[in-house]
Design a protein around this motif. Structure first.
Motif, mmCIF file in Angstrom:
data_model
loop_
_atom_site.group_PDB
_atom_site.id
_atom_site.type_symbol
_atom_site.label_atom_id
_atom_site.label_comp_id
_atom_site.label_asym_id
_atom_site.label_seq_id
_atom_site.Cartn_x
_atom_site.Cartn_y
_atom_site.Cartn_z
ATOM 1 N N TRP A 379 1.036 -0.986 0.073
ATOM 2 C CA TRP A 379 0.064 -0.077 -0.013
ATOM 3 C C TRP A 379 0.925 1.314 0.017
ATOM 4 N N GLY A 380 0.843 1.990 -1.114
ATOM 5 C CA GLY A 380 1.592 3.168 -1.088
ATOM 6 C C GLY A 380 0.933 4.525 -1.608
ATOM 7 N N PRO A 381 0.139 5.054 -0.499
ATOM 8 C CA PRO A 381 -0.550 6.062 -0.897
ATOM 9 C C PRO A 381 0.548 7.531 -1.103
ATOM 10 N N THR A 382 0.322 8.294 -2.132
ATOM 11 C CA THR A 382 0.846 9.356 -2.319
ATOM 12 C C THR A 382 0.322 10.795 -3.071
ATOM 13 N N ASN A 383 0.919 11.664 -3.215
ATOM 14 C CA ASN A 383 0.279 12.741 -3.848
ATOM 15 C C ASN A 383 0.907 13.179 -5.314
ATOM 16 N N THR A 384 1.635 12.146 -5.671
ATOM 17 C CA THR A 384 2.635 12.243 -6.921
ATOM 18 C C THR A 384 1.967 11.513 -7.869
ATOM 19 N N ALA A 385 1.025 10.622 -7.770
ATOM 20 C CA ALA A 385 0.456 9.937 -8.882
ATOM 21 C C ALA A 385 -0.098 10.450 -9.911
ATOM 22 N N THR A 386 0.226 10.327 -11.077
ATOM 23 C CA THR A 386 -0.265 11.029 -12.411
ATOM 24 C C THR A 386 -1.410 10.383 -13.232
ATOM 25 N N GLY A 387 -1.414 8.915 -12.853
ATOM 26 C CA GLY A 387 -2.588 8.060 -13.686
ATOM 27 C C GLY A 387 -2.163 8.065 -15.096
ATOM 28 N N ALA A 388 -3.337 7.606 -15.650
ATOM 29 C CA ALA A 388 -3.067 7.245 -17.139
ATOM 30 C C ALA A 388 -2.632 8.416 -18.214
ATOM 31 N N ASN A 389 -1.917 8.152 -19.040
ATOM 32 C CA ASN A 389 -1.275 9.181 -20.052
ATOM 33 C C ASN A 389 -1.692 8.611 -21.415
ATOM 34 N N LEU A 390 -2.766 9.568 -21.937
ATOM 35 C CA LEU A 390 -3.350 9.307 -23.284
ATOM 36 C C LEU A 390 -3.115 10.264 -23.874
ATOM 37 N N THR A 391 -3.173 10.235 -25.429
ATOM 38 C CA THR A 391 -3.107 11.275 -26.379
ATOM 39 C C THR A 391 -4.327 11.480 -27.115
ATOM 40 N N ALA A 392 -4.992 12.641 -26.986
ATOM 41 C CA ALA A 392 -6.363 12.983 -27.756
ATOM 42 C C ALA A 392 -5.889 12.948 -29.261
ATOM 43 N N GLY A 393 -7.250 12.654 -29.828
ATOM 44 C CA GLY A 393 -7.402 12.690 -31.276
ATOM 45 C C GLY A 393 -8.802 12.183 -31.719
ATOM 46 N N LYS A 394 -8.985 11.739 -32.883
ATOM 47 C CA LYS A 394 -10.219 11.280 -33.306
ATOM 48 C C LYS A 394 -10.548 10.137 -32.770
ATOM 49 N N TRP A 395 -9.959 9.162 -32.209
ATOM 50 C CA TRP A 395 -10.244 7.801 -31.792
ATOM 51 C C TRP A 395 -10.911 8.181 -30.302
ATOM 52 N N ALA A 396 -10.330 9.339 -29.783
ATOM 53 C CA ALA A 396 -11.038 9.717 -28.450
ATOM 54 C C ALA A 396 -12.160 10.755 -28.450
ATOM 55 N N THR A 397 -12.672 10.788 -29.449
ATOM 56 C CA THR A 397 -13.726 12.188 -29.887
ATOM 57 C C THR A 397 -14.966 11.303 -30.175
ATOM 58 N N VAL A 398 -16.007 11.634 -29.682
ATOM 59 C CA VAL A 398 -17.394 11.269 -29.987
ATOM 60 C C VAL A 398 -18.422 12.482 -30.182
ATOM 61 N N ASP A 399 -18.800 12.549 -31.331
ATOM 62 C CA ASP A 399 -19.907 14.042 -31.705
ATOM 63 C C ASP A 399 -19.123 15.324 -31.104
ATOM 64 N N GLY A 400 -18.050 15.274 -31.430
ATOM 65 C CA GLY A 400 -17.156 16.490 -30.895
ATOM 66 C C GLY A 400 -16.808 16.633 -29.475
ATOM 67 N N VAL A 401 -17.188 15.644 -28.818
ATOM 68 C CA VAL A 401 -16.659 15.582 -27.391
ATOM 69 C C VAL A 401 -15.437 14.689 -27.184
ATOM 70 N N ASN A 402 -14.481 15.581 -26.534
ATOM 71 C CA ASN A 402 -13.177 14.788 -26.229
ATOM 72 C C ASN A 402 -13.205 14.112 -25.125
ATOM 73 N N LEU A 403 -13.170 12.793 -25.110
ATOM 74 C CA LEU A 403 -13.386 11.914 -23.913
ATOM 75 C C LEU A 403 -12.299 12.264 -22.883
ATOM 76 N N LEU A 404 -11.164 12.728 -23.225
ATOM 77 C CA LEU A 404 -10.157 12.966 -22.330
ATOM 78 C C LEU A 404 -10.177 14.200 -21.687
ATOM 79 N N ALA A 405 -11.236 15.054 -21.666
ATOM 80 C CA ALA A 405 -11.224 16.380 -21.331
ATOM 81 C C ALA A 405 -11.223 16.149 -19.694
ATOM 82 N N ASN A 406 -11.541 15.024 -19.166
ATOM 83 C CA ASN A 406 -11.642 14.965 -17.886
ATOM 84 C C ASN A 406 -10.559 13.941 -17.116
ATOM 85 N N LEU A 407 -9.647 13.661 -17.973
ATOM 86 C CA LEU A 407 -8.527 12.945 -17.475
ATOM 87 C C LEU A 407 -7.438 13.820 -16.690
#
Length: 407
Positions: A379-407
């Protein structure tokens, strides 16, 4: 025997304004066609817009190749539809960030079709340690094999929308992506499951790993696995739960106390303020991670946000009781004793924000706490975790909404 049918109405490629001294780009127009029935011979579908009708099955020994940028649209009015890769069948669907391969449904209503279902020949461990089981997708197919490195093909930059058709719970239900005993030789990269009515991604045993996954707005769990799934090279998983939503990850091993476990790095699980449990008056599922039936795993660089308790009141016209929610829930005593105390559930570099509880005990037989993870390597709680690292593009866009906007 039915065979795949696709009608080409528009020429696949048109060359315009080109000469020996002119390097103008090729203009590529999509074909129009239909995909249905059983695929019994190797087939390549050119870039195009296709209707998807019925449960299309890629037979053993057959390869279906789909060119980048293609779109497949089901229509729930035509009945159950989905794309099924049978054991020893091969699906090659390699899109790109700007030319993804998209599977969707005409009405844009969650739960309208069956999604992508893939069968491999890798090992599983089901109830009682059995090495084979019957699928819960209504096809009632046997799955489970002995080929750890078996390949069912390659999926890159593929998006599934509005899937998760549920006809009978635990007997005939579908996810965005369903992977039955899929082997480590299969490539799964840059996949999106968008607004389905069941799980975004579910692994039924097998040894495959997956990179760069987005599970967005799915009504059940964002990520789910069972039957002792053992993929160890997983990274960059992002879940954004909004509307109806249950667990960020539901982890179980059908009661098997395994000496192995899956590994996932770079994870972001976020729950929007408007998210409520799928059945708010019944089984309440509000946690980022839930472990049960000896489910285990190793998780690193994890961001958890927004997993709050349910407050007593009315949700959608239904009276509900207060119920705890939080980052990590362990449901049963066996999972606590074998996996927590046994050191088989491990978190390193995890950051938790905007969540009511760090730990939730699902059973009165134990109290889950940070002390449960001692001597600290688990168990290693921290304040430095960054989580997923994904690049935006058409693959992650539906009806003009960027699915990674909340990442």
């Amino acid at each position: 025997m039915k065979k795949v049918f696709y009608a080409i109405a528009i020429a696949a490629t048109i060359f315009t304004g080109c000469s020996s001294d002119d390097d103008e780009p090729v203009i590529k127009n999509p074909v129009e066609g239909e995909l249905s029935g059983e695929i019994t011979a190797n087939k390549t579908l050119p870039y195009g817009n296709y209707k998807l009708k019925g449960m299309v099955k890629i037979n053993a020994g057959v390869t279906l190749t789909i060119e980048k940028g293609s779109t497949f649209t089901a229509d729930k009015r035509d009945g159950e539809a989905g794309l099924v890769v049978l054991k020893d069948g091969i699906l090659i669907a390699n899109g790109t960030a700007d030319e993804p391969i998209v599977f969707t449904e005409q009405s844009k209503v969650a739960g309208s079709w069956a999604g992508i279902i893939m069968y491999g020949d890798a090992p599983i461990k089901g109830n009682g340690g059995v090495t084979s089981a019957t699928s819960e997708d209504g096809l009632k197919l046997n799955y489970g094999g002995a080929k750890v490195n078996h390949s069912s093909g390659s999926l890159k930059y593929v998006r599934v929308e509005y899937a998760g058709l549920v006809i009978t719970t635990n007997n005939k239900e579908h996810n965005g992506f369903s992977f039955y005993s899929v082997g480590a030789g299969t490539v799964l990269e840059n996949l999106v499951s968008y607004k389905g009515s069941d799980d975004g991604f579910e692994f039924y045993g097998g040894s495959v790993s997956a990179k760069n996954l987005i599970s967005y707005g799915n009504s059940d769990d964002s990520f789910d696995w069972q039957d002792s799934w053992s993929g160890e090279l997983n990274s960059n998983w992002f879940a954004y739960q909004t509307g109806k939503a249950n667990y960020g990850m539901e982890v179980e091993a059908k009661g098997n106390d395994n000496a192995f476990w899956p590994k996932v790095s770079n994870i972001t699980l976020k729950r929007a303020a408007d998210a409520v449990a799928e059945t708010p008056a019944g089984e309440i599922q509000l946690d980022a991670f839930q472990f049960k039936s000896n489910g285990n795993g190793e998780f690193s660089n994890v961001v958890v946000d927004g997993y709050k308790s349910q407050v007593a009141g009315t949700i959608g016209g239904v009276t509900v009781n207060a119920f705890p929610g939080g980052a990590v829930q362990v449901l049963d005593v066996n999972t606590y004793n074998n996996q927590i105390a046994g050191g088989k559930i491990k978190f390193s570099n995890i950051k938790i924000t905007n969540s009511s509880n760090t730990f939730v005990s699902g059973n009165a037989g134990f109290v889950l706490s940070a002390a449960s993870f001692l001597p600290g390597t688990n168990w290693g709680p921290t304040n430095t975790a960054t989580g997923a690292n994904l690049t935006a593009g058409k693959w992650a866009t539906v009806d003009g909404v960027n699915l990674l906007a909340n990442l």
